[in-house]
Design a protein around this motif. Sequence first.
Motif, PDB file in Angstrom:
ATOM      1  N   PRO A 173      -3.236  11.505   7.031  1.00  0.00           N
ATOM      2  CA  PRO A 173      -3.563  10.988   5.690  1.00  0.00           C
ATOM      3  C   PRO A 173      -3.021   9.592   5.390  1.00  0.00           C
ATOM      4  O   PRO A 173      -3.451   8.984   4.410  1.00  0.00           O
ATOM      5  N   ASN A 174      -2.101   9.077   6.200  1.00  0.00           N
ATOM      6  CA  ASN A 174      -1.518   7.765   5.883  1.00  0.00           C
ATOM      7  C   ASN A 174      -2.095   6.655   6.739  1.00  0.00           C
ATOM      8  O   ASN A 174      -2.177   6.765   7.963  1.00  0.00           O
ATOM      9  N   GLU A 175      -2.452   5.559   6.096  1.00  0.00           N
ATOM     10  CA  GLU A 175      -2.971   4.409   6.809  1.00  0.00           C
ATOM     11  C   GLU A 175      -1.914   3.849   7.760  1.00  0.00           C
ATOM     12  O   GLU A 175      -0.761   3.672   7.376  1.00  0.00           O
ATOM     13  N   GLY A 176      -2.329   3.559   8.966  1.00  0.00           N
ATOM     14  CA  GLY A 176      -1.408   2.991   9.942  1.00  0.00           C
ATOM     15  C   GLY A 176      -0.683   4.046  10.769  1.00  0.00           C
ATOM     16  O   GLY A 176       0.074   3.716  11.681  1.00  0.00           O
ATOM     17  N   ALA A 177      -0.923   5.327  10.463  1.00  0.00           N
ATOM     18  CA  ALA A 177      -0.219   6.391  11.189  1.00  0.00           C
ATOM     19  C   ALA A 177      -0.491   6.315  12.689  1.00  0.00           C
ATOM     20  O   ALA A 177       0.404   6.509  13.511  1.00  0.00           O
TER      21      ALA A 177
ATOM     22  N   ASP B 122      -7.328   7.412   9.728  1.00  0.00           N
ATOM     23  CA  ASP B 122      -6.011   7.388   9.093  1.00  0.00           C
ATOM     24  C   ASP B 122      -6.161   7.015   7.620  1.00  0.00           C
ATOM     25  O   ASP B 122      -6.355   5.878   7.268  1.00  0.00           O
TER      26      ASP B 122
ATOM     27  N   GLU C   1     -11.342  -8.830   0.873  1.00  0.00           N
ATOM     28  CA  GLU C   1     -10.833  -9.252   2.189  1.00  0.00           C
ATOM     29  C   GLU C   1     -11.785  -8.883   3.322  1.00  0.00           C
ATOM     30  O   GLU C   1     -11.864  -9.594   4.325  1.00  0.00           O
TER      31      GLU C   1
ATOM     32  N   ARG D 189      -1.264   3.719  14.501  1.00  0.00           N
ATOM     33  CA  ARG D 189      -0.601   2.580  15.150  1.00  0.00           C
ATOM     34  C   ARG D 189       0.864   2.913  15.404  1.00  0.00           C
ATOM     35  O   ARG D 189       1.410   2.637  16.471  1.00  0.00           O
ATOM     36  N   LEU D 190       1.484   3.550  14.440  1.00  0.00           N
ATOM     37  CA  LEU D 190       2.864   3.983  14.655  1.00  0.00           C
ATOM     38  C   LEU D 190       2.926   4.987  15.806  1.00  0.00           C
ATOM     39  O   LEU D 190       3.778   4.881  16.693  1.00  0.00           O
TER      40      LEU D 190
ATOM     41  N   ARG E 212     -10.883  -3.651  15.386  1.00  0.00           N
ATOM     42  CA  ARG E 212     -10.329  -4.974  15.652  1.00  0.00           C
ATOM     43  C   ARG E 212      -9.771  -5.124  17.065  1.00  0.00           C
ATOM     44  O   ARG E 212      -9.657  -6.226  17.580  1.00  0.00           O
TER      45      ARG E 212
ATOM     46  N   ASN F 201       0.851  -1.190   0.000  1.00  0.00           N
ATOM     47  CA  ASN F 201       0.000   0.000   0.000  1.00  0.00           C
ATOM     48  C   ASN F 201       0.891   1.247   0.000  1.00  0.00           C
ATOM     49  O   ASN F 201       1.547   1.533   0.994  1.00  0.00           O
TER      50      ASN F 201
ATOM     51  N   GLN G  21       6.486   5.927   4.085  1.00  0.00           N
ATOM     52  CA  GLN G  21       6.577   7.394   4.044  1.00  0.00           C
ATOM     53  C   GLN G  21       7.908   7.907   4.572  1.00  0.00           C
ATOM     54  O   GLN G  21       8.028   9.075   4.922  1.00  0.00           O
TER      55      GLN G  21
ATOM     56  N   TYR H 190       0.152  -2.190  10.383  1.00  0.00           N
ATOM     57  CA  TYR H 190      -0.112  -0.746  10.367  1.00  0.00           C
ATOM     58  C   TYR H 190      -1.377  -0.420   9.584  1.00  0.00           C
ATOM     59  O   TYR H 190      -2.356   0.052  10.145  1.00  0.00           O
ATOM     60  N   CYS H 191      -1.366  -0.699   8.286  1.00  0.00           N
ATOM     61  CA  CYS H 191      -2.524  -0.281   7.479  1.00  0.00           C
ATOM     62  C   CYS H 191      -3.555  -1.390   7.327  1.00  0.00           C
ATOM     63  O   CYS H 191      -4.605  -1.178   6.735  1.00  0.00           O
ATOM     64  N   GLU H 192      -3.266  -2.603   7.802  1.00  0.00           N
ATOM     65  CA  GLU H 192      -4.189  -3.735   7.775  1.00  0.00           C
ATOM     66  C   GLU H 192      -4.432  -4.274   6.363  1.00  0.00           C
ATOM     67  O   GLU H 192      -5.380  -5.001   6.126  1.00  0.00           O
ATOM     68  N   ARG H 193      -3.573  -3.920   5.425  1.00  0.00           N
ATOM     69  CA  ARG H 193      -3.697  -4.481   4.075  1.00  0.00           C
ATOM     70  C   ARG H 193      -3.241  -5.938   4.089  1.00  0.00           C
ATOM     71  O   ARG H 193      -2.225  -6.272   4.697  1.00  0.00           O
TER      72      ARG H 193
ATOM     73  N   ASN I  35       0.269   4.194   0.340  1.00  0.00           N
ATOM     74  CA  ASN I  35      -0.146   5.195   1.313  1.00  0.00           C
ATOM     75  C   ASN I  35       0.063   4.744   2.765  1.00  0.00           C
ATOM     76  O   ASN I  35      -0.269   5.451   3.711  1.00  0.00           O
ATOM     77  N   CYS I  36       0.628   3.549   2.925  1.00  0.00           N
ATOM     78  CA  CYS I  36       0.868   3.034   4.278  1.00  0.00           C
ATOM     79  C   CYS I  36       1.961   3.863   4.959  1.00  0.00           C
ATOM     80  O   CYS I  36       2.932   4.274   4.334  1.00  0.00           O
ATOM     81  N   ILE I  37       1.805   4.056   6.250  1.00  0.00           N
ATOM     82  CA  ILE I  37       2.770   4.860   7.008  1.00  0.00           C
ATOM     83  C   ILE I  37       4.187   4.258   6.945  1.00  0.00           C
ATOM     84  O   ILE I  37       5.174   4.976   7.079  1.00  0.00           O
TER      85      ILE I  37
END
Lengths: 156, 315
Positions: free
Chosen positions: B109-113, B130, B197, B115-116, B12, A113, A120, A142-145, A115-117
């Motif tokens: 704007p970023n997925e997983g931000a 996110d 998924e 969690r980090l 989750r 992904n 970046q 992180y992004c759950e992909r 756009n995943c953190i």
Amino acid sequence: MPVSKELRITPIRNGTVVDHIPSGLALEVLRILNVEALGRESTISVALHVRSQRMGWKDIVKVENMELSAPKANAIALIAPTATISIIRETKVREKHAVSLPERLVGILRCPNPNCITNQGEPVDSEFEVTRRRPLAVRCVYCERSVEDFVPLLTR
Amino acid sequence: MSLKGRDILSMRDLSRPEILEILKASRALIPVAEGRRPSRALEGRLLSLAFFEPSTRTRLSFETAAKRLGARTITIVDPAASSMAKGESLSDTVRMLSCYADLIVLRHPNEGASRLAAQLSDKPVINAGDGAGQHPTQTLLDLATMEERFQTLAGLRVVLMGDLRYGRTVHSLAHALGLFGSELTLSSPERLSLPEEVRRDLDQMGAKVTEQPDLEKALRGADVLYVTRIQKERFGDLAEYAKVSGSYRLDPALLRNMKEKFAVMHPLPRVAEIPPEVDRSPHAVYFRQAFLAVPVRMALLSLILTGRVPPGGGR
Ligand SMILES: Nc1ncnc2c1ncn2[C@@H]1O[C@H](COP(=O)(O)OP(=O)(O)O)[C@@H](O)[C@H]1O
Ligand SMILES: [Zn+2]
């Protein structure tokens, strides 16, 4: 020790044999092993498309003077779950085991992904958790992909 | 079981009893959210609202929630004016915020931000959206809205309509509804259907899911219609956007034969999916839903910061 054809071609004194690689993936395994980093004194042999009783066809990779690190073994388990790893010392097989995949994979795969953190430039390792064993599927923590096609995503 | 000190990053991470605890706390806080009962339950606490992406509703409702409980807030609203614009990493920004404030609410704007952020912060982090990823507090307020209306979440028949592919709220809502044994009907244009998924995850939970692109048929026997916005950005071809969005417009005539309690929900902002005529219908619940954002977020702030909800909501 059964004497097989490929053994006669390239016996090694000390090193690692990765056997039972699904046919066609030997070069990926070499990439994971990062064999360019080995000294010039090491022989690396690759057998492509070898007959196998168990799998029909398989690939084999033998690398002299290298014992596999855990992250590399995990990466191999990811793309070649059937692989067996033998550690050769003084020409004898000292250890032999099937590869196994831990619950979490850290720093082995890039997240697909964009756009995943983790993509970046933040100071963070990629991390995936195994969500299904057969067929193998993992999910970015992180992004759950979810990811099922690993080869293009292996980090170097 | 306690939510004290916990991060809220994804649905989750929350169990059924935890979700129910949050909803219960939210009910208790409604009088405070309405301004009928003052509270100083979080007096002396400082929250950081870090919004690295535009948001009106989510930011204002968190700010309202914090202030109604007597907490104060420090806010990053415009990433262009902050140090992020100078190239500072999110990681460093989060480390800084975590030594200033008692809790971080993060929109990024970023997925997983988030969690980090949670890994780096020694203070709790709430994910306020996110990228195209998770937005758990939205899902919680959606659930609160349904629970208030039906007094239960068990076995509701919910129709999800619109952009089920990219709409970030819909995936975690579907997951949560699956947890509570809802029957889901998916009504979307094919190219905006629920990702494989998410669908698989629902199947694994044993949720009952059917697809019915024809809204009229999908609505038969339904308790809830959850409408999401179809985003123009998702279409390369504007003519196709016009066609798809035109076909996903709720026809007020469809509401005529619905059950008395039937509820139309929408995370807002809406564009044309719900025509204004529907607003007057007793089935229109989306403004109540927008209000419930406040007590739900109050409940989370209280439970995370103090482990409890002030008795009677106030103090
Ligand atoms: N000294 C050696 N040099 C190179 N390869 C070896 C050596 N000894 C064993 N191997 C290879 O290591 C793998 C495991 O060895 P072994 O357990 O003897 O065979 P198998 O798995 O076929 O029963 C095989 O692929 C074998 O060809
Ligand atoms: Zn990712």
